[in-house]
Design a protein around this motif. Structure first.
Motif, PDB file in Angstrom:
ATOM      1  N   LYS A 230       0.829  -1.206   0.000  1.00 40.86           N
ATOM      2  CA  LYS A 230       0.000   0.000   0.000  1.00 40.86           C
ATOM      3  C   LYS A 230       0.861   1.252   0.000  1.00 40.86           C
ATOM      4  CE  LYS A 230      -3.955  -1.935   2.538  1.00 40.86           C
ATOM      5  NZ  LYS A 230      -4.776  -1.801   3.769  1.00 40.86           N
ATOM      6  N   CYS A 231       0.336   2.307  -0.579  1.00 41.24           N
ATOM      7  CA  CYS A 231       1.029   3.592  -0.600  1.00 41.24           C
ATOM      8  C   CYS A 231       1.119   4.134   0.825  1.00 41.24           C
ATOM      9  CB  CYS A 231       0.268   4.583  -1.482  1.00 41.24           C
ATOM     10  SG  CYS A 231       0.931   6.258  -1.431  1.00 41.24           S
ATOM     11  N   ASP A 245       6.959  10.398  -3.280  1.00 41.38           N
ATOM     12  CA  ASP A 245       5.592   9.900  -3.434  1.00 41.38           C
ATOM     13  C   ASP A 245       5.489   8.991  -4.658  1.00 41.38           C
ATOM     14  OD1 ASP A 245       4.887  11.490  -1.281  1.00 41.38           O
ATOM     15  OD2 ASP A 245       4.177  13.142  -2.532  1.00 41.38           O
ATOM     16  N   CYS A 249       4.443   5.094  -4.082  1.00 41.28           N
ATOM     17  CA  CYS A 249       3.041   4.824  -4.423  1.00 41.28           C
ATOM     18  C   CYS A 249       2.854   4.203  -5.806  1.00 41.28           C
ATOM     19  CB  CYS A 249       2.226   6.119  -4.333  1.00 41.28           C
ATOM     20  SG  CYS A 249       2.138   6.772  -2.650  1.00 41.28           S
ATOM     21  N   ASP A 250       3.773   4.489  -6.739  1.00 41.37           N
ATOM     22  CA  ASP A 250       3.608   3.990  -8.095  1.00 41.37           C
ATOM     23  C   ASP A 250       4.549   2.829  -8.443  1.00 41.37           C
ATOM     24  OD1 ASP A 250       1.706   5.936  -8.405  1.00 41.37           O
ATOM     25  OD2 ASP A 250       3.044   7.350  -9.429  1.00 41.37           O
TER      26      ASP A 250
END
Length: 329
Positions: A230-231, A245, A249-250
């Motif tokens: 999970k981010c 980020d 997250c990606d």
């Protein structure tokens, strides 16, 4: 007949004297034979811990330890522990052994470096103290000696167990213009829960040049449905997306099953990240990787000028010494 017996006796006596006068480890490439001429530079001019055996060639216990000590040196050769020895039977070394209060053979001693100020911009002259020496009193076995030496490696790795704290710290550092905070950042997402000796070694090799962070993957939250990580970012501002980020997250979910090493660095095009995805996380491979992407040289360890000098110290009496790793790049 009697004269022949005396001749053989004198020949054996001469052979024994010559053998006992030789240094134990002149032909062992991972152990440095120390003397007053190189002791300070090897031991005290380093951020590595140094394990030193003070010995006498005629000593039976020293001869018994010789094989195990050689094995210790092989295991530690990639890590931030220098393995060395002093022949106290040599006249030039007697004062060196006396200064270190050697009272029996073999004596094993660890020299621990003082804490290094990572914000000193690499100025080694800011040190006011030599390494502290500590007498080893444990078993003279391979495992006991190795474990003791590894436990004395200094740690400069910041460990996090909360992903949001790690992300916040990274975002703060990569967005500031402060010369110390804006150093490249290496983040290791590890399968293990402890900071490994390899990671401690890398942080010492690049002291003042790169900051090292570590988080065990077990502390990263995983989506129960997709099994993706999970981010860990609290909230993302679409108008001000940070490179940290973007990675967490990606990109991070794509590497959910492996240990990773990520480098965040600033350049003419802003801050970027590079991922090292490999099953061979050794100091040599990682230092080569960092040199290639950052165009920098480590202060110590593989691929450094000091490593080349230490290699010469350890192999100077070998007829055909192996080439230093420094020459491989």
């Amino acid at each position: 007949m009697k004269s022949l017996y005396i001749y053989h006796f004198l020949l054996l006596l001469l052979f024994s004297i010559v053998t006992n006068a030789q240094n134990f480890y002149d032909k062992t490439p991972n152990i440095i034979e120390l003397s007053p001429s190189n002791f300070d530079k090897v031991v005290h001019k380093s951020n590595y811990t140094t394990l030193v055996e003070f010995y006498a060639p005629w000593c039976g216990h020293c001869q018994q330890l010789k094989s195990s000590y050689g094995k210790v040196s092989k295991l530690l050769k990639d890590l931030a522990v220098q393995v060395a020895a002093v022949n106290c039977d040599e006249a030039k070394n007697k004062q060196l052994c006396a200064i270190n209060r050697v009272q029996g053979y073999p004596t094993l001693m660890v020299f621990r470096p003082p804490k290094y100020d990572v914000n000193s911009n690499g100025n080694r002259n800011n040190r006011q103290f030599k390494h502290a020496n500590e007498l080893y009193r444990g078993e003279r076995s391979f495992k006991s000696i190795t474990d003791f030496a590894l436990s004395r490696i200094k740690n400069y790795v910041k460990k996090y167990i909360r992903p949001t704290k790690l992300v916040d710290a990274l975002k703060k550092d990569v967005s500031t213009n402060d010369i110390n905070s804006n150093r490249p950042k290496v983040v290791v997402l590890s399968k293990g829960s402890k900071i490994s000796p390899v990671l401690k070694t890398l942080a010492i090799d690049w002291l003042g040049l790169i900051d090292f962070y570590m988080i065990p993957k077990e502390y990263l939250s995983v989506d129960s449905t997709s099994n993706d990580i999970k981010c860990p970012v609290k909230s993302i501002d679409d108008n001000n997306i940070n490179i940290v980020d973007t990675f967490f997250c990606d990109e991070l979910p794509n590497y959910a099953s492996d240990s990773l090493l990520v480098v965040f660095s600033s350049g003419s095009n802003g801050t970027n990240y590079t991922v090292m995805d490999s099953d061979k996380f050794s100091p040599l491979n990682i230092n080569k990787f960092l040199i290639e992407i950052l165009q920098m040289q480590p202060r110590e360890g593989y691929m450094s000028k000091r490593h080349e000098w230490l290699h010469k110290q350890a192999t100077k009496k070998l007829k055909n010494p192996p080439p230093p790793v420094f020459d491989e790049l």
